[in-house]
Design a protein around this motif. Structure first.
Motif, PDB file in Angstrom:
ATOM      1  N   ILE A  33       0.827  -1.201   0.000  1.00 38.97           N
ATOM      2  CA  ILE A  33       0.000   0.000   0.000  1.00 38.97           C
ATOM      3  C   ILE A  33       0.862   1.252   0.000  1.00 38.97           C
ATOM      4  N   GLU A  34       2.106   1.136   0.542  1.00 39.74           N
ATOM      5  CA  GLU A  34       2.983   2.300   0.564  1.00 39.74           C
ATOM      6  C   GLU A  34       3.316   2.769  -0.855  1.00 39.74           C
ATOM      7  N   ARG A  35       3.488   1.821  -1.778  1.00 41.00           N
ATOM      8  CA  ARG A  35       3.808   2.189  -3.150  1.00 41.00           C
ATOM      9  C   ARG A  35       2.614   2.843  -3.832  1.00 41.00           C
ATOM     10  N   VAL A  36       1.421   2.410  -3.460  1.00 40.41           N
ATOM     11  CA  VAL A  36       0.216   3.046  -3.992  1.00 40.41           C
ATOM     12  C   VAL A  36       0.165   4.494  -3.540  1.00 40.41           C
ATOM     13  N   PHE A  37       0.387   4.709  -2.241  1.00 37.46           N
ATOM     14  CA  PHE A  37       0.366   6.070  -1.719  1.00 37.46           C
ATOM     15  C   PHE A  37       1.465   6.918  -2.365  1.00 37.46           C
ATOM     16  N   PHE A  38       2.631   6.317  -2.577  1.00 37.84           N
ATOM     17  CA  PHE A  38       3.734   7.046  -3.196  1.00 37.84           C
ATOM     18  C   PHE A  38       3.354   7.481  -4.607  1.00 37.84           C
ATOM     19  N   SER A  39       2.682   6.592  -5.354  1.00 34.62           N
ATOM     20  CA  SER A  39       2.285   6.919  -6.725  1.00 34.62           C
ATOM     21  C   SER A  39       1.260   8.032  -6.767  1.00 34.62           C
ATOM     22  N   MET A  40       0.595   8.303  -5.648  1.00 33.26           N
ATOM     23  CA  MET A  40      -0.419   9.359  -5.581  1.00 33.26           C
ATOM     24  C   MET A  40       0.095  10.562  -4.812  1.00 33.26           C
ATOM     25  N   GLY A  41       1.405  10.724  -4.783  1.00 33.61           N
ATOM     26  CA  GLY A  41       1.987  11.887  -4.133  1.00 33.61           C
ATOM     27  C   GLY A  41       2.000  11.787  -2.623  1.00 33.61           C
ATOM     28  N   ARG A  42       2.083  10.587  -2.118  1.00 34.60           N
ATOM     29  CA  ARG A  42       2.125  10.351  -0.670  1.00 34.60           C
ATOM     30  C   ARG A  42       0.904  10.947   0.049  1.00 34.60           C
ATOM     31  N   ASN A  43      -0.219  10.946  -0.624  1.00 35.71           N
ATOM     32  CA  ASN A  43      -1.434  11.496  -0.024  1.00 35.71           C
ATOM     33  C   ASN A  43      -2.500  10.409   0.080  1.00 35.71           C
ATOM     34  N   PRO A  44      -2.657   9.790   1.246  1.00 33.57           N
ATOM     35  CA  PRO A  44      -3.623   8.688   1.372  1.00 33.57           C
ATOM     36  C   PRO A  44      -5.064   9.123   1.120  1.00 33.57           C
ATOM     37  N   ARG A  45      -5.358  10.395   1.281  1.00 39.41           N
ATOM     38  CA  ARG A  45      -6.730  10.857   1.077  1.00 39.41           C
ATOM     39  C   ARG A  45      -7.123  10.810  -0.399  1.00 39.41           C
ATOM     40  N   LYS A  46      -6.142  10.815  -1.282  1.00 46.19           N
ATOM     41  CA  LYS A  46      -6.463  10.717  -2.706  1.00 46.19           C
ATOM     42  C   LYS A  46      -7.143   9.390  -3.029  1.00 46.19           C
ATOM     43  N   LEU A  47      -6.727   8.343  -2.333  1.00 48.67           N
ATOM     44  CA  LEU A  47      -7.340   7.035  -2.535  1.00 48.67           C
ATOM     45  C   LEU A  47      -8.790   7.057  -2.058  1.00 48.67           C
ATOM     46  N   GLU A  48      -9.003   7.686  -0.918  1.00 43.41           N
ATOM     47  CA  GLU A  48     -10.361   7.816  -0.387  1.00 43.41           C
ATOM     48  C   GLU A  48     -11.227   8.674  -1.311  1.00 43.41           C
ATOM     49  N   ASN A  49     -10.644   9.750  -1.823  1.00 41.60           N
ATOM     50  CA  ASN A  49     -11.395  10.620  -2.728  1.00 41.60           C
ATOM     51  C   ASN A  49     -11.761   9.907  -4.022  1.00 41.60           C
ATOM     52  N   LEU A  50     -10.845   9.076  -4.511  1.00 38.49           N
ATOM     53  CA  LEU A  50     -11.115   8.332  -5.732  1.00 38.49           C
ATOM     54  C   LEU A  50     -12.254   7.335  -5.506  1.00 38.49           C
ATOM     55  N   SER A  51     -12.257   6.696  -4.337  1.00 36.63           N
ATOM     56  CA  SER A  51     -13.326   5.764  -4.001  1.00 36.63           C
ATOM     57  C   SER A  51     -14.676   6.474  -3.960  1.00 36.63           C
ATOM     58  N   SER A  52     -14.699   7.664  -3.358  1.00 41.52           N
ATOM     59  CA  SER A  52     -15.942   8.451  -3.304  1.00 41.52           C
ATOM     60  C   SER A  52     -16.374   8.882  -4.701  1.00 41.52           C
ATOM     61  N   SER A  53     -15.405   9.206  -5.533  1.00 46.38           N
ATOM     62  CA  SER A  53     -15.714   9.624  -6.896  1.00 46.38           C
ATOM     63  C   SER A  53     -16.383   8.500  -7.677  1.00 46.38           C
ATOM     64  N   ILE A  54     -15.895   7.278  -7.508  1.00 50.67           N
ATOM     65  CA  ILE A  54     -16.499   6.135  -8.187  1.00 50.67           C
ATOM     66  C   ILE A  54     -17.933   5.933  -7.706  1.00 50.67           C
ATOM     67  N   ASP A  55     -18.153   6.120  -6.415  1.00 51.47           N
ATOM     68  CA  ASP A  55     -19.508   6.012  -5.874  1.00 51.47           C
ATOM     69  C   ASP A  55     -20.413   7.076  -6.490  1.00 51.47           C
ATOM     70  N   ASP A  56     -19.880   8.285  -6.693  1.00 52.91           N
ATOM     71  CA  ASP A  56     -20.655   9.348  -7.339  1.00 52.91           C
ATOM     72  C   ASP A  56     -21.005   8.971  -8.775  1.00 52.91           C
ATOM     73  N   ARG A  57     -20.058   8.357  -9.488  1.00 54.64           N
ATOM     74  CA  ARG A  57     -20.331   7.942 -10.874  1.00 54.64           C
ATOM     75  C   ARG A  57     -21.459   6.925 -10.911  1.00 54.64           C
ATOM     76  N   LYS A  58     -21.459   6.013  -9.950  1.00 48.98           N
ATOM     77  CA  LYS A  58     -22.522   5.009  -9.886  1.00 48.98           C
ATOM     78  C   LYS A  58     -23.878   5.692  -9.691  1.00 48.98           C
ATOM     79  N   LYS A  59     -23.918   6.712  -8.830  1.00 50.81           N
ATOM     80  CA  LYS A  59     -25.166   7.442  -8.601  1.00 50.81           C
ATOM     81  C   LYS A  59     -25.587   8.198  -9.862  1.00 50.81           C
ATOM     82  N   ASN A  60     -24.604   8.746 -10.593  1.00 53.46           N
ATOM     83  CA  ASN A  60     -24.922   9.425 -11.855  1.00 53.46           C
ATOM     84  C   ASN A  60     -25.591   8.466 -12.831  1.00 53.46           C
ATOM     85  N   VAL A  61     -25.032   7.261 -12.952  1.00 56.25           N
ATOM     86  CA  VAL A  61     -25.606   6.271 -13.870  1.00 56.25           C
ATOM     87  C   VAL A  61     -26.975   5.830 -13.374  1.00 56.25           C
TER      88      VAL A  61
END
Length: 370
Positions: free
Chosen positions: A98-126
């Motif tokens: 998971i550390e490498r995932v965070f590193f690939s996103m600029g060492r910002n763990p909240r980006k992963l959470e934001n991406l998850s929320s964004s996918i949930d929003d897309r599902k609601k849009n559909v």
């Protein structure tokens, strides 16, 4: 700007990301949440594509330009998010850290959470697009309604579904039976073969309560087998409307009926499954997905079991209105006044459903009834 992609392309992207997710063993919670939301998104996209392909009146060529643009924006957003997720899953699948995932996103763990929320929003849009297309495709969203194929079904089975089958669904069932008598007795055409109601959270007469409790989020189950809410029934029957002998028979039948649950055959038995809130709509879609996964596509045959959110007929800035239970009085008891308002709302959407989907023609007030 990237060129537009089709719904089929988006489905392939999502399916590819889901396939990567399923390869991961012991995924951390952040990755698992994204993977599950992608699975849901994929099912919603598949349902949308099926709706567009199966009904000429909903084809993209027949939609108004503004509706097509809205749909293309949704698909474009899905592509961006899915490509980001695929990058993350590729990193995790190759490195398992998971550390490498965070590193690939600029060492910002909240980006992963934001991406998850964004996918949930897309599902609601559909989901919103599904509901709007399903209810208003020919009347409000087509560029040339007169050129489209008529979609009235010669005869249709309908079922109204809410959580407990005590109030809203019972009102809708009773009202559509009253409309049927009124229509037939004035010489009109009635295309309802049968009309029932049921509750998603009811065990009585259900063969799938275990499956319902397993869907995410879980649907709690009660025993059921209860008579309808008396105040709700009074709001439908205790008035001057439909003041003919058949009214007392329908009233007696409805008041003596018992709350029952849905069954695994719901998508095969009924042509229209009518719900009152977005949560009920999404729970039924998840249940349909679970049925297909467990028993194959025959559990939801093409052209049957179409789920409609009745609140879309009361659309508020493009979003369906939630038709919830009537509010309680201040002392916690049922309020006849509040149920009167709720019943009027339900009667309105049932009539619009009949006119839009089954070409029902309302009898002229004062027509002689046999």
């Amino acid at each position: 700007m990237a060129s537009p992609i089709s719904i089929g392309d988006a489905i392939q992207l999502v399916q590819g990301a889901v396939a990567l997710y399923k390869k991961i063993k012991n995924a951390p919670e952040e990755i698992a949440t994204i993977g599950k939301r992608l699975e849901d998104l994929g099912f919603y996209l598949w349902t949308l594509q099926d709706l567009l392909n199966d009904r000429r009146r909903h084809s993209l060529a027949n939609l108004r330009p503004e509706v097509t643009k809205r749909l293309q924006r949704i698909i474009s957003d899905i592509r961006v998010d899915t490509e980001d997720v695929t990058t993350i899953l590729d990193i995790w699948n190759s490195a398992g850290k998971i550390e490498r995932v965070f590193f690939s996103m600029g060492r910002n763990p909240r980006k992963l959470e934001n991406l998850s929320s964004s996918i949930d929003d897309r599902k609601k849009n559909v989901s919103d697009m599904l509901q709007i297309l399903g209810l208003f495709g020919i009347q409000s969203l087509a560029s040339d309604p007169a050129s489209l194929t008529p979609h009235a079904t010669p005869e249709a089975g309908v079922i109204f579904v809410d959580p407990h089958n005590l109030g809203r669904s019972k009102i809708a069932e009773g009202y559509i039976k009253l409309l049927g008598e009124w229509t037939v007795r004035t010489g009109g055409t009635w295309r309802i073969k049968f009309a029932h109601s049921a509750g998603m959270r009811v065990r009585n007469r259900s063969d799938c309560s275990g499956m319902l409790t397993a869907i995410k989020p879980p649907v709690p189950i009660s025993d059921g087998n209860r008579t309808p809410n008396g105040t709700a029934m009074a709001s439908l029957f205790d008035n001057k409307y439909f003041d003919y002998p058949y009214k007392s028979g329908i009233k007696r039948y409805m008041e003596q009926s018992r709350s029952r649950g849905i069954t695994t055959n719901i998508f095969k038995t009924y042509d229209y499954i009518l719900v009152f809130t977005g949560r009920e709509y999404e729970n039924l879609l998840r249940f349909q997905q679970a049925l297909i996964a467990a028993n194959g596509p025959d559990m939801a045959p093409r052209g049957k079991g179409r789920i409609l959110h009745l609140g879309a007929y009361l659309s508020n800035h493009g979003k369906p209105v939630e038709i919830t239970d009537a509010p309680k009085a201040k002392d916690g008891t049922d309020s006849r006044a509040n149920w009167n308002v709720k019943t009027s709302q339900i009667k309105l959407v049932v009539k619009v459903f009949m006119k839009n989907e089954l070409a029902w023609v309302q009898p002229v007030k004062g027509d002689q009834q046999s």
